[in-house]
Design a protein around this motif. Structure first.
Motif, short mmCIF file in Angstrom:
data_model
loop_
_atom_site.label_atom_id
_atom_site.label_comp_id
_atom_site.label_asym_id
_atom_site.label_seq_id
_atom_site.Cartn_x
_atom_site.Cartn_y
_atom_site.Cartn_z
N TYR A 33 32.05 42.55 37.64
CA TYR A 33 33.27 42.05 36.97
C TYR A 33 33.95 43.14 36.15
CZ TYR A 33 29.36 40.78 33.87
OH TYR A 33 28.20 40.81 33.16
N VAL A 35 37.06 45.03 35.76
CA VAL A 35 38.47 44.94 36.15
C VAL A 35 39.06 46.34 36.37
CG1 VAL A 35 40.76 44.06 35.50
CG2 VAL A 35 38.71 42.79 34.83
N MET A 83 36.35 37.02 34.88
CA MET A 83 36.73 38.43 34.87
C MET A 83 36.71 39.02 36.29
SD MET A 83 35.01 39.75 31.39
CE MET A 83 35.01 41.49 31.74
N GLN A 86 39.80 37.93 37.90
CA GLN A 86 40.93 38.71 37.37
C GLN A 86 40.98 40.08 38.05
OE1 GLN A 86 43.26 37.55 35.55
NE2 GLN A 86 44.36 39.49 35.32
N LYS A 89 42.46 39.55 41.42
CA LYS A 89 43.91 39.26 41.38
C LYS A 89 44.72 40.52 41.13
CE LYS A 89 45.85 35.40 40.55
NZ LYS A 89 46.44 34.20 39.97
N GLU A 90 44.28 41.34 40.17
CA GLU A 90 45.03 42.57 39.86
C GLU A 90 44.99 43.54 41.04
OE1 GLU A 90 44.33 44.36 36.01
OE2 GLU A 90 44.29 42.41 35.03
#
Ligand code: B1M
Length: 231
Positions: A33, A35, A83, A86, A89-90
């Motif tokens: 996780y 990011v 996370m 996220q 997604k980014e």
């Protein structure tokens, strides 16, 4: 003696190693996780010209599946899963624009797509929407947690050829049947094909609720959509 074939095979082996490496690193970054690292790797995918679809499905998607299993086994907690989502997604925002675009300028058909009410899982649906767009469909993405009435209103507004519904929870799958029933009652079902998908969904479920088709993944959703519209 070193032949030309030796070098050709060496180059192929090198390519395979490089692709296994980036997929493995993407996978690990999602599972941890992380990011920032996942986003950096997505940028590396673009910079090196690596296949963005492979990176999405086998790198990011596979990482999410692994961390999903860890979550189910109680090995990690919800904030960690969030996370990881996220991070995906980014990274999707970086990779999606690089998916191959449809060749014809004329659209193959209109698709209204969304994740059903009560369900906030939107990563798989977003990939499906991106693949349909990249392959020449005009896509109206309603997002996630989409009330039945929003699907129906959009059908009235844009008169799509296809409605695509996604569900990731066994508890929200029933909303797909609700949308189909409301369309029937409104006299709209005959004008539109219905495709359903998502991890707990199956061809048997599609048949049970009277959908026209089930698509297992983003690539299948393109094939199935073309088939339904005779394209
Ligand atoms: Co949730 N979650 N989650 N989650 N989550 C699952 C689905 C779960 C299986 C995890 C687990 O326990 N192992 C489990 C569901 C159990 C069940 O019902 N059987 C679960 C749960 C329980 C929950 C919560 C209830 C947790 C809680 O709060 N206690 C909660 C639900 C909230 C809600 O919706 N009301 C929740 C929340 C979340 C996050 C917010 C943290 C996050 C979602 C973030 C987001 O989407 N923006 C999340 C995530 C990331 C997952 C997992 C780990 C991964 C889902 C995903 O994105 N996969 C998932 C576990 C898993 O799937 N192994 C899990 C990657 C994606 C590319 O695949 O979505 O399957 P997928 O899409 C594929 C295909 O299915 C298909 O094509 C896609 C691309 O190949 N497809 C279609 C999808 N839609 C399609 C439509 C089509 C055609 C094909 O046509 C229209």
């Amino acid at each position: 003696m070193i032949t030309l074939n030796f070098w050709r095979e060496a180059i192929v082996r090198e390519d395979v190693l490089v692709s296994e490496d980036i997929l493995k690193r993407l996978n690990e970054a999602v599972v941890k996780y992380d990011v920032e690292l996942t986003v950096e790797l997505a940028k590396e995918v673009i910079a090196t010209g690596f296949d963005p679809l492979k990176a999405i499905e086998q790198g990011l998607g596979e990482g999410l599946r692994v961390i999903g299993d860890e979550f189910e086994a109680g090995e990690i907690f919800l904030p960690m899963l969030m996370m990881a989502a996220q991070a995906v997604k980014e990274s999707l925002a970086i990779l999606e624009p690089a998916l191959p675009k449809g060749t014809s300028r004329k659209t193959l058909g209109k698709v209204v797509i969304g994740t059903v009410e009560g369900d906030i899982h939107d990563i798989g649906k977003t990939i499906v929407a991106a693949m349909l767009t990249a392959n020449g469909f005009e896509v109206y993405d309603l997002g996630c947690d989409t009330p039945t009435s929003k699907f129906v209103d959009k059908v009235k507004e844009v008169k799509p050829d296809i409605i695509g519904m996604s569900a990731l929870l066994t508890t929200t799958m029933t909303k797909m049947a609700e949308v189909i029933n409301v369309l029937k009652k409104a006299g709209l079902r005959g004008n539109v094909k219905v495709i359903v998908g998502g991890a707990p969904v199956s061809a048997a479920w599609a048949e049970k609720i009277g959908a026209d088709a089930y698509a297992e993944d983003a690539i299948a959703s393109v094939d199935v959509s073309k088939k339904l519209l005779d394209k």
